[in-house]
Write an enzyme that holds these catalytic residues in place. Structure first.
Site, PDB file in Angstrom:
ATOM      1  N   GLN A   1      -6.873   5.754  -4.660  1.00  0.00           N
ATOM      2  CA  GLN A   1      -6.661   7.185  -4.860  1.00  0.00           C
ATOM      3  C   GLN A   1      -7.992   7.854  -5.190  1.00  0.00           C
ATOM      4  O   GLN A   1      -8.210   8.374  -6.288  1.00  0.00           O
ATOM      5  CB  GLN A   1      -5.607   7.428  -5.942  1.00  0.00           C
ATOM      6  CG  GLN A   1      -4.211   7.004  -5.532  1.00  0.00           C
ATOM      7  CD  GLN A   1      -3.705   7.787  -4.330  1.00  0.00           C
ATOM      8  OE1 GLN A   1      -3.839   9.005  -4.254  1.00  0.00           O
ATOM      9  NE2 GLN A   1      -3.126   7.085  -3.364  1.00  0.00           N
TER      10      GLN A   1
ATOM     11  N   ARG B   1     -11.383  -0.987  -5.920  1.00  0.00           N
ATOM     12  CA  ARG B   1     -11.134  -0.249  -4.678  1.00  0.00           C
ATOM     13  C   ARG B   1     -11.012  -1.220  -3.512  1.00  0.00           C
ATOM     14  O   ARG B   1     -11.910  -1.998  -3.223  1.00  0.00           O
ATOM     15  CB  ARG B   1     -12.255   0.760  -4.417  1.00  0.00           C
ATOM     16  CG  ARG B   1     -11.993   1.601  -3.192  1.00  0.00           C
ATOM     17  CD  ARG B   1     -13.037   2.706  -3.019  1.00  0.00           C
ATOM     18  NE  ARG B   1     -12.843   3.376  -1.758  1.00  0.00           N
ATOM     19  CZ  ARG B   1     -11.886   4.244  -1.495  1.00  0.00           C
ATOM     20  NH1 ARG B   1     -11.040   4.587  -2.439  1.00  0.00           N
ATOM     21  NH2 ARG B   1     -11.766   4.792  -0.307  1.00  0.00           N
TER      22      ARG B   1
ATOM     23  N   ASP C   1       0.084   5.061   0.941  1.00  0.00           N
ATOM     24  CA  ASP C   1      -0.071   6.001   2.053  1.00  0.00           C
ATOM     25  C   ASP C   1      -0.154   5.251   3.378  1.00  0.00           C
ATOM     26  O   ASP C   1      -1.010   4.382   3.557  1.00  0.00           O
ATOM     27  CB  ASP C   1      -1.327   6.852   1.855  1.00  0.00           C
ATOM     28  CG  ASP C   1      -1.290   7.642   0.549  1.00  0.00           C
ATOM     29  OD1 ASP C   1      -0.186   7.922   0.052  1.00  0.00           O
ATOM     30  OD2 ASP C   1      -2.374   7.965   0.030  1.00  0.00           O
TER      31      ASP C   1
ATOM     32  N   HIS D   1     -11.335   5.581  -8.193  1.00  0.00           N
ATOM     33  CA  HIS D   1     -12.767   5.774  -7.935  1.00  0.00           C
ATOM     34  C   HIS D   1     -13.060   6.273  -6.525  1.00  0.00           C
ATOM     35  O   HIS D   1     -12.373   5.921  -5.578  1.00  0.00           O
ATOM     36  CB  HIS D   1     -13.512   4.461  -8.180  1.00  0.00           C
ATOM     37  CG  HIS D   1     -13.268   3.906  -9.543  1.00  0.00           C
ATOM     38  ND1 HIS D   1     -12.535   2.763  -9.760  1.00  0.00           N
ATOM     39  CD2 HIS D   1     -13.626   4.370 -10.767  1.00  0.00           C
ATOM     40  CE1 HIS D   1     -12.460   2.528 -11.056  1.00  0.00           C
ATOM     41  NE2 HIS D   1     -13.115   3.499 -11.691  1.00  0.00           N
TER      42      HIS D   1
ATOM     43  N   ASP E   1       0.881  -1.155   0.000  1.00  0.00           N
ATOM     44  CA  ASP E   1       0.000   0.000   0.000  1.00  0.00           C
ATOM     45  C   ASP E   1       0.927   1.216   0.000  1.00  0.00           C
ATOM     46  O   ASP E   1       2.097   1.119   0.398  1.00  0.00           O
ATOM     47  CB  ASP E   1      -0.884  -0.031   1.250  1.00  0.00           C
ATOM     48  CG  ASP E   1      -1.779   1.190   1.352  1.00  0.00           C
ATOM     49  OD1 ASP E   1      -2.400   1.565   0.347  1.00  0.00           O
ATOM     50  OD2 ASP E   1      -1.845   1.777   2.445  1.00  0.00           O
TER      51      ASP E   1
ATOM     52  N   ASP F   1       0.712   9.367   5.715  1.00  0.00           N
ATOM     53  CA  ASP F   1      -0.667   9.529   5.273  1.00  0.00           C
ATOM     54  C   ASP F   1      -1.163  10.899   5.702  1.00  0.00           C
ATOM     55  O   ASP F   1      -0.629  11.491   6.635  1.00  0.00           O
ATOM     56  CB  ASP F   1      -1.536   8.431   5.905  1.00  0.00           C
ATOM     57  CG  ASP F   1      -2.832   8.199   5.158  1.00  0.00           C
ATOM     58  OD1 ASP F   1      -3.112   8.916   4.181  1.00  0.00           O
ATOM     59  OD2 ASP F   1      -3.567   7.286   5.563  1.00  0.00           O
TER      60      ASP F   1
ATOM     61  N   CYS G   1     -16.871   0.037  -7.498  1.00  0.00           N
ATOM     62  CA  CYS G   1     -15.966  -0.626  -8.443  1.00  0.00           C
ATOM     63  C   CYS G   1     -15.383  -1.903  -7.819  1.00  0.00           C
ATOM     64  O   CYS G   1     -15.468  -2.125  -6.621  1.00  0.00           O
ATOM     65  CB  CYS G   1     -14.842   0.319  -8.846  1.00  0.00           C
ATOM     66  SG  CYS G   1     -13.743   0.728  -7.470  1.00  0.00           S
TER      67      CYS G   1
END
Length: 182
Positions: A52, A100, A9, A91, A7, A15, A97
């Site tokens: 994102q 995600r 962030d 998205h 991952d 983050d 979706c």
């Protein structure tokens, strides 16, 4: 192939609750870049999988995301590391979706692109949605306490048996040398 999905962030960089909106806001977590360098030199294939939603929300566009990732790639290259690909979901959370996180779409796409079985993928995340994405794809989740990880570690929804590490450097020590801090 040794494939590690990261991952972004909270794992590689700090983050922000208001999103990373520019290269100037992208700040690496101490030790994360060197960990990526060590893993690269040891032959690991490293891929980033990141939500994102700032794109879907209209906060930044793909061109800005590319500039942010260019800064990340340059910083990682400077320490001898390499990210083989960046997969991202653009998205907003309400779009429904399949890419995600916590949906497994990004993990499955990465496994397909790199011709590995999802069960052979490790993913380092700092949130329950990261863990859920790789677990539902059949891979192995590793939680770091950086970013949102300390909060996720305390959650009753943390999958049983999920290894927890202080940061990406501790994950690298574990994967490369079997060193595990308790």
């Amino acid at each position: 192939m040794k494939l590690l999905i990261l991952d972004r962030d909270g794992v590689i960089n700090e983050d922000r609750p208001d999103f990373i909106k520019s290269p100037e806001e992208w700040l690496p977590i101490a030790g994360s870049l060197n960990a990526i360098g060590e893993l690269t030199r040891a032959g690991w294939t490293l891929v980033v999988a990141t939500n994102q939603s700032c794109i879907g929300r209209g906060i930044i566009d793909v061109a800005m995301l590319n500039r942010i990732h260019a800064k990340m790639h340059k910083a990682i290259h400077h320490v001898g590391g390499h990210i083989d690909a960046v997969f991202f979901c653009p998205h907003a959370p309400d779009m429904g979706c399949a890419c995600r996180k916590p949906a497994p779409g990004l993990v499955l796409d990465i496994a397909k692109r790199f011709r590995v079985e999802p069960k052979d993928c490790y993913m380092v995340g700092d949130s329950l949605r990261d863990l859920a994405a790789v677990n539902s794809a059949g891979g192995r989740a590793l939680l770091v306490r950086t970013g949102n990880g300390a909060k996720a570690e305390l959650s009753a929804d943390l999958p049983a048996g999920t290894p927890v590490f202080d940061d990406l450097a501790a994950v690298a020590d574990y994967l490369l040398y079997g060193i595990r801090e308790e």
